[in-house]
Enzyme design. Structure first.
Site, PDB file in Angstrom:
ATOM      1  N   ASP A 206       6.445  12.025 -11.317  1.00  0.00           N
ATOM      2  CA  ASP A 206       6.193  11.085 -10.305  1.00  0.00           C
ATOM      3  C   ASP A 206       5.117  11.732  -9.316  1.00  0.00           C
ATOM      4  O   ASP A 206       5.108  12.950  -9.104  1.00  0.00           O
ATOM      5  CB  ASP A 206       7.491  11.180  -9.283  1.00  0.00           C
ATOM      6  CG  ASP A 206       7.474   9.955  -8.453  1.00  0.00           C
ATOM      7  OD1 ASP A 206       6.521   9.582  -7.852  1.00  0.00           O
ATOM      8  OD2 ASP A 206       8.549   9.556  -8.144  1.00  0.00           O
ATOM      9  N   ASP A 207       4.055  10.906  -9.583  1.00  0.00           N
ATOM     10  CA  ASP A 207       2.832  11.323  -8.835  1.00  0.00           C
ATOM     11  C   ASP A 207       1.891  12.458  -9.439  1.00  0.00           C
ATOM     12  O   ASP A 207       1.297  13.219  -8.642  1.00  0.00           O
ATOM     13  CB  ASP A 207       3.199  11.766  -7.160  1.00  0.00           C
ATOM     14  CG  ASP A 207       3.534  10.766  -6.508  1.00  0.00           C
ATOM     15  OD1 ASP A 207       3.479   9.596  -6.637  1.00  0.00           O
ATOM     16  OD2 ASP A 207       3.547  10.875  -4.997  1.00  0.00           O
TER      17      ASP A 207
ATOM     18  N   CYS B 171       4.540   4.111  -6.650  1.00  0.00           N
ATOM     19  CA  CYS B 171       5.806   4.252  -7.517  1.00  0.00           C
ATOM     20  C   CYS B 171       6.418   2.995  -8.010  1.00  0.00           C
ATOM     21  O   CYS B 171       6.276   2.782  -9.278  1.00  0.00           O
ATOM     22  CB  CYS B 171       6.667   5.132  -6.891  1.00  0.00           C
ATOM     23  SG  CYS B 171       6.108   6.475  -5.986  1.00  0.00           S
TER      24      CYS B 171
ATOM     25  N   ASP C 155       3.872   8.012 -13.040  1.00  0.00           N
ATOM     26  CA  ASP C 155       3.670   6.442 -12.643  1.00  0.00           C
ATOM     27  C   ASP C 155       2.366   6.235 -11.902  1.00  0.00           C
ATOM     28  O   ASP C 155       1.808   5.319 -12.002  1.00  0.00           O
ATOM     29  CB  ASP C 155       4.890   6.185 -11.549  1.00  0.00           C
ATOM     30  CG  ASP C 155       4.952   7.309 -10.454  1.00  0.00           C
ATOM     31  OD1 ASP C 155       4.342   8.412 -10.454  1.00  0.00           O
ATOM     32  OD2 ASP C 155       5.987   6.966  -9.655  1.00  0.00           O
ATOM     33  N   ASN C 156       1.803   7.233 -11.289  1.00  0.00           N
ATOM     34  CA  ASN C 156       0.424   6.961 -10.569  1.00  0.00           C
ATOM     35  C   ASN C 156      -0.189   8.529 -10.376  1.00  0.00           C
ATOM     36  O   ASN C 156       0.444   9.557 -10.532  1.00  0.00           O
ATOM     37  CB  ASN C 156       0.664   6.280  -9.216  1.00  0.00           C
ATOM     38  CG  ASN C 156       1.418   6.842  -8.479  1.00  0.00           C
ATOM     39  OD1 ASN C 156       2.717   6.150  -8.075  1.00  0.00           O
ATOM     40  ND2 ASN C 156       1.398   8.076  -7.870  1.00  0.00           N
TER      41      ASN C 156
END
Ligand SMILES: *[C@@H]1O[C@H](CO)[C@@H](O)[C@H](O)[C@H]1NC(C)=O
Ligand SMILES: *[C@@H]1O[C@H](CO)[C@@H](O)[C@H](O)[C@H]1NC(C)=O
Length: 577
Positions: free
Chosen positions: A30-31, A66, A313-314
């Site tokens: 995540d991130d 997200c 996700d990003n």
């Protein structure tokens, strides 16, 4: 005689293994950044995945946030085709419910995989606004086993709530969520291994290295650095955010609200370096989890028939263009994310330069599972084998479309000075990346904000995106690629015009929409002088009517399907459909 029989038996065993559909383990952090060098701090991931698989260095998310990004991942559709555009309900509606309302809960990857005979498991964060209140309204479909993190506690490292299968949610207190998710993931892996008759898919979605959310005694939520496991808490004492040319620069850079930011003072930079180290430390648990997953697959003799996909996700920025920690912008740090794939036939230790995006991953997994690709995918399967990768250099699309609606958040939890806020409105934009993979002749980022400000970076000469060639004070070159500057911009604008509302095949082959005769496959072809009149004078331009925080069509200017597109030969889109 006996020898022949045993050879036969071995051969039969081998062909049974070969015929069995491959297993897929999908690790989604995540991130996690690619550009702040986080991949340099995960030695076990390097050993098992980077060195044993292919790294796709030009892999992009298509919405740098997200929930929209995850919906795109698991459906194979761009956010403008799912209308899951944000994490919170700006329109009085929860995004998880939009997902359900659009019928996506019956039409997404786990359902398709189950139909194809897969056991499917998932643990960690699924979507935002998938919460302690709506977790069963309805249950996410398609999972053989699931244990989801739930809002509003998804990012609460020390007080997370998880919800397993059809059971009620459980609040955990005092155990780091990263420990819990590792246990849950390995538990599902054991379940999957114990059923030798079925191939499996396991999604593992830890929240590291995302910010921690904590709730104070007055019930107010705050953001702060992620919380690593105790044993990792003192690692990397000297690490700091790479001091690249776009890190807290002396001159303003970027567009729209980013350009107005003030230079960060030393205290803020120091805090953000601390925040950066906590991210690297929190990732160590993911590094160890990958090691555990590999060991179990190896012990079960399944490693050779399992694909492992690792991505985030990003992306993330800390200090680039003077921004506080966060994502949600279109700059390279936010959109270009790690992707490593290891598995049968995937070259080991290779780096691929082809352009790929999250919207391509559902098609990729479908292809691995031997399921026919769906017509409504907005992406195309990623080339995996050496011959596929080679062919893709010449044949594959060279663009990614990136879109965003709504606010940008500062997620570091820093104390702001000088009146900066931690939420910025009107962070709505459309953008694209175009990269010449074959000859490396061009590499552009082009974007239009909802206030109609334009940005263009020539990333061959300006990889840190410091000089916006379309800023009113810029002195753009007279020519690029031997063509007038204006002629190049007109092509990029037309490409974005098609992509911002594209559907299905048009998202993969947008030049076909502009040149139905099929004689233009890429930017270089489109730059031909004989198309100048069409691109510069006739084709409508991308423009916003106003800023909206969601996908409100009448705010988004002329539309490709309805009124925008005039073909080179004067015919219109409707005549072609
Ligand atoms: C945001 O955009 C809206 C609509 O385009 C505009 O009225 C408003 O002034 C903008 N707000 C900010 C803070 O830029
Ligand atoms: C997207 O969802 C919002 C909120 O429900 C709605 O107002 C908007 O019309 C939708 N857009 C499209 C294109 O369906």
């Amino acid at each position: 005689m006996r020898l022949t029989a045993s050879i036969l038996a071995t051969w039969l065993q081998l062909s049974a293994v070969l015929a069995k559909k491959p297993n897929i383990v999908f690790v989604l952090t995540d991130d996690q950044d690619l550009h702040l060098q986080s991949m340099d701090y995960v030695p076990l991931i390097k050993k098992h995945l980077t060195d044993k698989g292919t790294s796709y260095k030009r892999h992009y998310c298509t919405t740098s946030q997200c929930c929209p990004s995850r919906v795109t991942l698991w459906t194979g559709k761009l956010a403008h085709n799912t209308n899951v555009t944000d994490v919170l309900p700006p329109w009085g509606k929860l995004m998880f419910l939009i997902f359900v309302d659009q019928g996506l809960n019956e039409n997404w990857l786990p359902v398709w995989l189950q139909e194809a005979g897969y056991d499917t498991y998932y643990t960690g964060k699924l979507f935002n606004s998938h919460s302690v209140d709506n977790y069963d309204k309805p249950f996410p479909a398609g999972w053989t086993g699931s244990d989801f993190l739930l809002d509003p506690f998804t990012y609460a490292y020390m007080t997370p709530w998880y919800q397993r299968n059809r059971e009620p949610p459980v609040a955990y207190d005092g155990i780091n969520t990263q420990t819990l998710i590792s246990e849950k993931a390995l538990g599902f892996l054991d379940d999957a291994i114990s059923n030798p008759d079925k191939p499996f898919f396991i999604g593992i979605a830890p929240i590291a290295p995302h910010s921690n959310m904590y709730i104070d005694e007055n019930d107010v939520r705050h953001w702060g650095p992620p919380i690593p496991l105790d044993k990792h808490a003192h690692l990397f004492p000297d690490a700091q955010v790479p001091r690249t040319p776009n890190f807290n620069p002396d001159v303003e850079s970027g567009g729209s609200w980013v350009r107005g930011l003030r230079k960060q003072d030393d205290d803020v930079v120091e805090y953000n370096d601390h925040y950066y180290r906590e991210r690297l430390r929190s990732l160590q648990s993911v590094d160890e989890l990958v090691d555990d997953v590999i060991k179990r697959l190896e012990a079960a003799k399944l490693l050779d028939n399992t694909y492992i996909i690792y991505t985030s996700d990003n992306g993330f920025h800390i200090g680039q263009h003077r921004m506080q920690p966060g994502k949600m912008c279109g700059y390279e740090e936010d959109i270009n994310v790690p992707l490593i794939i290891r598995g049968p036939g995937v070259p080991k230790g290779e780096v691929s330069n082809v352009v790929t995006a999250h919207v391509d991953l559902a098609p990729t997994i479908m292809q691995l599972a031997g399921i026919p690709l769906r017509d409504d995918f907005d992406g195309a399967a990623i080339p995996l084998t050496k011959p596929e990768q080679k062919k893709a250099v010449n044949k594959r699309q060279e663009h990614v479309t990136v879109e965003f609606w709504g606010m940008a958040y500062m997620e570091g939890g820093v104390v702001f000075r000088g009146g900066e806020t931690d939420v910025v409105l009107n962070n709505t934009y459309k953008s694209l990346r175009v990269i010449d993979v074959k000859k490396n002749d061009y590499n552009f980022y082009y974007s239009i904000w909802c206030n109609n400000e334009h940005e263009l970076y020539d990333m061959k000469t300006d990889p840190y995106q410091m000089t916006n060639l379309l800023h009113p004070t810029a002195k753009p070159p007279k020519t690029i690629l031997g063509r007038p500057f204006e002629a190049v911009v007109a092509r990029l604008d037309a490409l974005l015009f098609v992509l911002k509302s594209c559907k299905q095949k048009t998202c993969v082959e947008p030049w076909r929409a502009l040149h139905p005769a099929g004689n233009v496959d890429n930017l270089k072809d489109a730059l031909n002088q004989r198309f100048d009149d069409f691109y510069i004078k006739q084709q409508k331009k991308v423009r916003f009517e106003r800023c909206e925080a969601g996908l409100i069509i009448d705010a988004e200017g002329p539309q490709f399907e309805t009124d925008g597109l005039l073909y080179r030969d004067g015919s219109s889109w409707s005549e072609w459909t």
